[in-house]
Design a protein around this motif. Structure first.
Motif, PDB file in Angstrom:
ATOM      1  N   GLY A  16       0.799  -1.213   0.000  1.00 46.06           N
ATOM      2  CA  GLY A  16       0.000   0.000   0.000  1.00 46.06           C
ATOM      3  C   GLY A  16       0.831   1.261   0.000  1.00 46.06           C
ATOM      4  O   GLY A  16       2.071   1.212  -0.091  1.00 46.06           O
ATOM      5  N   SER A  17       0.138   2.394   0.114  1.00 44.58           N
ATOM      6  CA  SER A  17       0.799   3.698   0.046  1.00 44.58           C
ATOM      7  C   SER A  17       0.334   4.598   1.179  1.00 44.58           C
ATOM      8  O   SER A  17      -0.776   4.458   1.695  1.00 44.58           O
ATOM      9  N   LEU A  18       1.219   5.517   1.524  1.00 47.21           N
ATOM     10  CA  LEU A  18       0.897   6.579   2.474  1.00 47.21           C
ATOM     11  C   LEU A  18       1.623   7.834   2.027  1.00 47.21           C
ATOM     12  O   LEU A  18       2.697   7.748   1.412  1.00 47.21           O
ATOM     13  N   SER A  83       4.430   1.067  -2.452  1.00 45.48           N
ATOM     14  CA  SER A  83       4.944  -0.304  -2.336  1.00 45.48           C
ATOM     15  C   SER A  83       5.546  -0.545  -0.954  1.00 45.48           C
ATOM     16  O   SER A  83       6.655  -1.070  -0.819  1.00 45.48           O
ATOM     17  N   LEU A  84       4.811  -0.181   0.052  1.00 45.48           N
ATOM     18  CA  LEU A  84       5.325  -0.282   1.413  1.00 45.48           C
ATOM     19  C   LEU A  84       5.543  -1.734   1.815  1.00 45.48           C
ATOM     20  O   LEU A  84       4.797  -2.638   1.399  1.00 45.48           O
ATOM     21  N   LYS A  85       6.577  -1.930   2.645  1.00 42.93           N
ATOM     22  CA  LYS A  85       6.942  -3.258   3.118  1.00 42.93           C
ATOM     23  C   LYS A  85       6.883  -3.267   4.646  1.00 42.93           C
ATOM     24  O   LYS A  85       7.031  -2.212   5.277  1.00 42.93           O
ATOM     25  N   PRO A  86       6.726  -4.421   5.252  1.00 42.20           N
ATOM     26  CA  PRO A  86       6.712  -4.479   6.730  1.00 42.20           C
ATOM     27  C   PRO A  86       7.969  -3.856   7.345  1.00 42.20           C
ATOM     28  O   PRO A  86       7.895  -3.256   8.425  1.00 42.20           O
ATOM     29  N   GLU A  87       9.091  -3.977   6.655  1.00 40.44           N
ATOM     30  CA  GLU A  87      10.328  -3.401   7.187  1.00 40.44           C
ATOM     31  C   GLU A  87      10.359  -1.872   7.127  1.00 40.44           C
ATOM     32  O   GLU A  87      11.288  -1.248   7.642  1.00 40.44           O
TER      33      GLU A  87
END
Length: 122
Positions: A16-18, A83-87
């Protein structure tokens, strides 16, 4: 009085995006950047933009996914994160510097916001 106020953090799923915002007030700054600090880790540089708004530098970990931009009329800097990642989960801080030299060192930034939490779920 100098103030840096971040907003836009939240919880998002991986991919997702922010968009984070940093509203600066009190004086003019040569450059405004974003740092982040994950639990148990050092605060690290993410991106920076200069007063003209057309020059920027992004850390390798953010290149291709994060974009920093600046609206001088609003005295606001944005960090678009895709393209957010958990990290990427961390507290994201806005920081301002009176000097123009390119640096990723926290010590070079004179003013800091309170931070905004970004949480990316897998």
């Amino acid at each position: 009085q100098v103030q840096l106020e971040e907003s836009g953090g939240g919880l998002v799923q991986a991919g997702g995006s922010l968009r984070l915002s940093c509203a600066a007030s009190g004086r003019a700054f040569s450059k405004i950047g974003w740092f982040r600090q994950a639990p148990g880790k050092e605060r690290e540089f993410v991106a920076v933009t200069w007063s003209g708004g057309t020059t920027f530098y992004t850390a390798d970990s953010a290149k291709g996914r994060f974009t920093i931009s600046r609206d001088n009329a609003k005295n606001t800097v944005y960090l678009q994160m895709n393209s957010l990642k958990p990290e990427d989960t961390a507290i994201y801080y806005c920081a301002a510097s009176m000097t123009s030299a390119l640096t990723t060192s926290r010590a070079a930034y004179n003013y800091w916001g309170q931070g905004t939490q970004v949480t990316v779920s897998s």
